[in-house]
Design a protein around this motif. Structure first.
Motif, PDB file in Angstrom:
ATOM      1  N   GLY A  20       0.750  -1.217   0.076  1.00  0.00           N
ATOM      2  CA  GLY A  20       0.218   0.000  -0.114  1.00  0.00           C
ATOM      3  C   GLY A  20       0.849   1.240   0.000  1.00  0.00           C
ATOM      4  O   GLY A  20       0.475   2.314  -0.652  1.00  0.00           O
ATOM      5  N   SER A  21       1.732   1.231   0.781  1.00  0.00           N
ATOM      6  CA  SER A  21       2.621   2.383   0.820  1.00  0.00           C
ATOM      7  C   SER A  21       3.503   2.497  -0.541  1.00  0.00           C
ATOM      8  O   SER A  21       3.773   3.736  -0.989  1.00  0.00           O
ATOM      9  CB  SER A  21       3.843   2.662   1.874  1.00  0.00           C
ATOM     10  N   SER A  22       4.049   1.575  -1.243  1.00  0.00           N
ATOM     11  CA  SER A  22       4.575   1.655  -2.560  1.00  0.00           C
ATOM     12  C   SER A  22       3.747   2.162  -3.481  1.00  0.00           C
ATOM     13  O   SER A  22       3.785   3.154  -4.181  1.00  0.00           O
ATOM     14  CB  SER A  22       5.102   0.318  -2.935  1.00  0.00           C
ATOM     15  N   ILE A  23       2.425   1.864  -3.378  1.00  0.00           N
ATOM     16  CA  ILE A  23       1.376   2.160  -4.424  1.00  0.00           C
ATOM     17  C   ILE A  23       1.330   3.729  -4.199  1.00  0.00           C
ATOM     18  O   ILE A  23       1.228   4.555  -5.134  1.00  0.00           O
ATOM     19  CB  ILE A  23       0.144   1.666  -3.962  1.00  0.00           C
ATOM     20  N   CYS A  83       9.569   2.056   5.974  1.00  0.00           N
ATOM     21  CA  CYS A  83       9.504   3.402   6.520  1.00  0.00           C
ATOM     22  C   CYS A  83      10.160   4.400   5.386  1.00  0.00           C
ATOM     23  O   CYS A  83       9.459   5.581   5.263  1.00  0.00           O
ATOM     24  CB  CYS A  83      10.739   3.648   7.497  1.00  0.00           C
ATOM     25  N   LEU A  84      10.767   4.010   4.564  1.00  0.00           N
ATOM     26  CA  LEU A  84      11.369   4.791   3.272  1.00  0.00           C
ATOM     27  C   LEU A  84       9.947   4.901   2.544  1.00  0.00           C
ATOM     28  O   LEU A  84       9.777   6.165   2.080  1.00  0.00           O
ATOM     29  CB  LEU A  84      12.624   3.999   2.557  1.00  0.00           C
ATOM     30  N   LEU A  85       9.394   4.031   2.011  1.00  0.00           N
ATOM     31  CA  LEU A  85       8.447   4.120   1.179  1.00  0.00           C
ATOM     32  C   LEU A  85       7.195   5.037   1.875  1.00  0.00           C
ATOM     33  O   LEU A  85       6.510   5.940   1.199  1.00  0.00           O
ATOM     34  CB  LEU A  85       7.584   2.637   0.792  1.00  0.00           C
ATOM     35  N   LYS A  86       6.933   4.727   2.979  1.00  0.00           N
ATOM     36  CA  LYS A  86       5.865   5.690   3.723  1.00  0.00           C
ATOM     37  C   LYS A  86       6.301   7.030   3.652  1.00  0.00           C
ATOM     38  O   LYS A  86       5.621   8.216   3.749  1.00  0.00           O
ATOM     39  CB  LYS A  86       5.612   5.188   5.110  1.00  0.00           C
ATOM     40  N   LYS A  87       7.292   7.342   4.209  1.00  0.00           N
ATOM     41  CA  LYS A  87       8.087   8.703   4.102  1.00  0.00           C
ATOM     42  C   LYS A  87       7.901   9.363   2.652  1.00  0.00           C
ATOM     43  O   LYS A  87       7.665  10.378   2.800  1.00  0.00           O
ATOM     44  CB  LYS A  87       9.491   8.814   4.686  1.00  0.00           C
ATOM     45  N   GLY A  88       8.393   8.771   1.931  1.00  0.00           N
ATOM     46  CA  GLY A  88       8.267   8.995   0.468  1.00  0.00           C
ATOM     47  C   GLY A  88       7.009   9.529   0.091  1.00  0.00           C
ATOM     48  O   GLY A  88       6.821  10.557  -0.748  1.00  0.00           O
ATOM     49  N   ALA A  89       6.052   8.671   0.317  1.00  0.00           N
ATOM     50  CA  ALA A  89       4.455   8.836   0.053  1.00  0.00           C
ATOM     51  C   ALA A  89       3.942  10.273   0.814  1.00  0.00           C
ATOM     52  O   ALA A  89       3.371  11.075   0.158  1.00  0.00           O
ATOM     53  CB  ALA A  89       3.696   7.584   0.354  1.00  0.00           C
ATOM     54  N   GLN A  96      -1.601  11.148   2.269  1.00  0.00           N
ATOM     55  CA  GLN A  96      -2.111  11.622   3.943  1.00  0.00           C
ATOM     56  C   GLN A  96      -2.240  10.097   4.210  1.00  0.00           C
ATOM     57  O   GLN A  96      -3.063   9.174   3.744  1.00  0.00           O
ATOM     58  CB  GLN A  96      -3.261  12.208   3.684  1.00  0.00           C
ATOM     59  N   TYR A  97      -1.830   9.676   5.479  1.00  0.00           N
ATOM     60  CA  TYR A  97      -2.195   8.390   6.048  1.00  0.00           C
ATOM     61  C   TYR A  97      -3.270   8.807   7.264  1.00  0.00           C
ATOM     62  O   TYR A  97      -3.059   9.449   8.109  1.00  0.00           O
ATOM     63  CB  TYR A  97      -0.733   7.938   6.909  1.00  0.00           C
ATOM     64  N   VAL A  98      -4.180   7.736   7.336  1.00  0.00           N
ATOM     65  CA  VAL A  98      -5.441   7.874   8.396  1.00  0.00           C
ATOM     66  C   VAL A  98      -5.306   6.676   9.110  1.00  0.00           C
ATOM     67  O   VAL A  98      -5.238   5.616   8.278  1.00  0.00           O
ATOM     68  CB  VAL A  98      -6.762   7.855   7.447  1.00  0.00           C
ATOM     69  N   THR A  99      -5.423   6.792  10.434  1.00  0.00           N
ATOM     70  CA  THR A  99      -5.460   5.530  11.189  1.00  0.00           C
ATOM     71  C   THR A  99      -7.037   5.356  11.467  1.00  0.00           C
ATOM     72  O   THR A  99      -7.696   6.114  12.058  1.00  0.00           O
ATOM     73  CB  THR A  99      -4.703   5.857  12.641  1.00  0.00           C
ATOM     74  N   GLY A 100      -7.252   4.091  10.941  1.00  0.00           N
ATOM     75  CA  GLY A 100      -8.762   3.698  11.025  1.00  0.00           C
ATOM     76  C   GLY A 100      -8.837   2.457  10.561  1.00  0.00           C
ATOM     77  O   GLY A 100      -8.094   1.946   9.716  1.00  0.00           O
TER      78      GLY A 100
END
Length: 464
Positions: free
Chosen positions: A59-62, A204-210, A216-220
């Motif tokens: 998901g983070s790579s996408i 962490c790198l993929l998420k940081k890059g995104a 936007q990351y949403v916790t839910g």
């Protein structure tokens, strides 16, 4: 749609919504980085162009590739992740292998790109970017029965750009003196672009890059979709005027509050939960095309960490895969190793916990290790962990691409233990489908959902 929708966000006046959008656009144009850091992006988005469900490696790579290709002011994208700690995530509990030793061209090419992605990390994410890649290669051993297929696989891998060498038993013994070559007919050793890396660092790198690109990351946690009748959409096999689509997700926040996100497109990248999430979209529970389930479920796998009391395989030891499927490799510089083995179908453990069965190591794994590496007769298990595969029980390969019923739903899941190494290629491929309308680099059409409908599985042969 049931009662969950009743507590969703109150209606916002269109004039105020337009004013807020224009105001934020001007701020974005003037200073995009300050805009992102200031918190002006709403804490919970009411509408996005693309909603990615699942914030692991896939998901983070996408998210990264969609934002990297579309730019900061491109698609508005949110990633819905139920556990930002990733405590039970398949990504962070994997052993982080990277190899091209597959029999399917798609998997070989995806992993080749994974190696290239790792090679160029610093160009993408900065000089400090690192996933601590250990380039020791993979060594796959074959018995007399499986040797012809291994030779065919090795030939295809070379044709597609992999660098490997096929070794006879005597050549194996010369290169790896610690190896017992009894009942080994041949081995294939990856010389370049194979090894292992830190999955957490990659995530962490993929998420940081995104995020830096505007995602936007949403916790839910997804609770439901809102279904609406779309009479203007015609789908083969669906009575005219009866198509029901989805364009809104109902989400439960950590505090129990229920909110909704409207979207133009949704991408399911939920790992082992993808099959259950698909059911929320009526995939596998409906009629016609919707009667075909997404065949993905969690499968628990154990990883055991042990010390060798004698002089074991040295620092250059590759990830070694025995012809029984048992694997081992070194872990760090201190004489520690890890090992594992996928169970037979009738031995699959329960997936309602992450408990480890230590008897499984004693009965199933240790005898194989001790036979293949005599020094492993004297070992001591020091720790162990378990993690979940997002297992595609149809043919054990990823399912990538649009769902044939929903015009705005894509799937990227079911990679059956290979997801972390294929994540960069999968993210790029999905971004191509969304933004370009077709694959531009690696054609992954055969991995689409349609193969489930026509019952044409594509399976790896003699591959763990």
């Amino acid at each position: 749609m049931g009662k969950l929708a009743l507590n969703c966000e109150k209606f916002q006046n269109p004039l105020w919504r337009t004013f807020n959008v224009i105001r934020n656009d001007f701020r974005l144009i003037r200073n995009p980085n300050a805009f992102l850091k200031s918190g002006l992006i709403e804490p919970f988005p009411k509408y996005v162009d693309i909603l990615v469900i699942g914030g692991g490696a896939i998901g983070s790579s996408i998210a990264y590739w969609l934002k990297e290709k579309s730019g900061l002011r491109g698609v508005k994208l949110a990633v819905l992740e139920k556990d930002p700690t990733y405590a039970k995530s398949s990504t962070v509990l994997s052993v982080g292998g990277l190899r091209q030793q597959f029999s399917l061209p798609e998997n070989i090419l995806m992993s080749l790109f994974g190696a290239e992605f790792i090679r160029t990390l610093k160009d993408r994410f900065g000089k400090d970017a690192d996933v601590y890649f250990t380039p020791n290669g993979y060594l796959t051993l074959a018995s007399e029965a499986s040797a012809p297929q291994l030779l065919d696989n090795a030939k295809l891998q070379k044709e597609l750009g992999a660098v490997n060498v096929v070794l006879s038993p005597s050549e194996l013994k010369e290169r790896f003196p610690w190896l017992n070559v009894d009942n080994v007919e041949v081995g294939c050793l990856g010389l370049e672009k194979e090894g292992w890396f830190d999955p957490w660092a990659m995530l962490c790198l993929l998420k940081k890059g995104a995020i830096e690109a505007g995602a936007q990351y949403v916790t839910g946690e997804l609770q439901d979709f809102v279904f609406s009748l779309r009479r203007e959409i015609e789908i083969a096999g669906v009575p005219s005027g009866s198509y029901e689509g989805i364009d809104e997700a109902i989400v439960k926040l950590p505090n129990g509050e229920i909110k909704s996100i409207r979207f133009a497109m949704c991408i399911l990248a939920c790992g082992g939960d993808s099959g259950e999430v698909a059911k929320i979209a009526r995939i596998g529970t409906g009629e016609g095309i919707l009667s075909v389930p997404l065949p993905i479920e969690k499968r628990k796998r154990y990883v055991y960490c042990f010390n060798c009391q004698e002089e074991g395989p040295g620092l250059n030891t590759p990830m070694t895969i025995d012809n029984t499927g048992t694997y081992f490799r070194r872990d760090g510089l201190g004489g520690t190793y890890i090992a594992g083995l996928s169970p037979f179908p009738e031995e699959e453990p329960q997936t309602d916990n992450l408990d480890v069965d230590h008897q499984y190591f004693d009965e199933k794994i240790w005898p194989v290790l001790a036979h293949r590496v005599p020094a492993f007769n004297s070992i001591k298990v020091k720790s162990a962990w378990s993690g979940f595969y997002d297992f595609n029980y149809y043919d054990e390969n990823g399912i990538i691409g649009p769902h044939p019923y929903y015009h705005n739903l894509l799937i990227a899941a079911g990679f059956s233990g290979h997801g972390i190494q294929q994540a960069p290629a999968v993210g790029r491929a999905v971004s191509e489908l969304v933004l370009d309308g077709e694959y531009q680099t690696i054609t992954l059409t055969r991995l689409g959902f349609d193969r489930l409908i026509v019952d044409k599985p594509i399976r790896e042969i003699c591959i763990v």
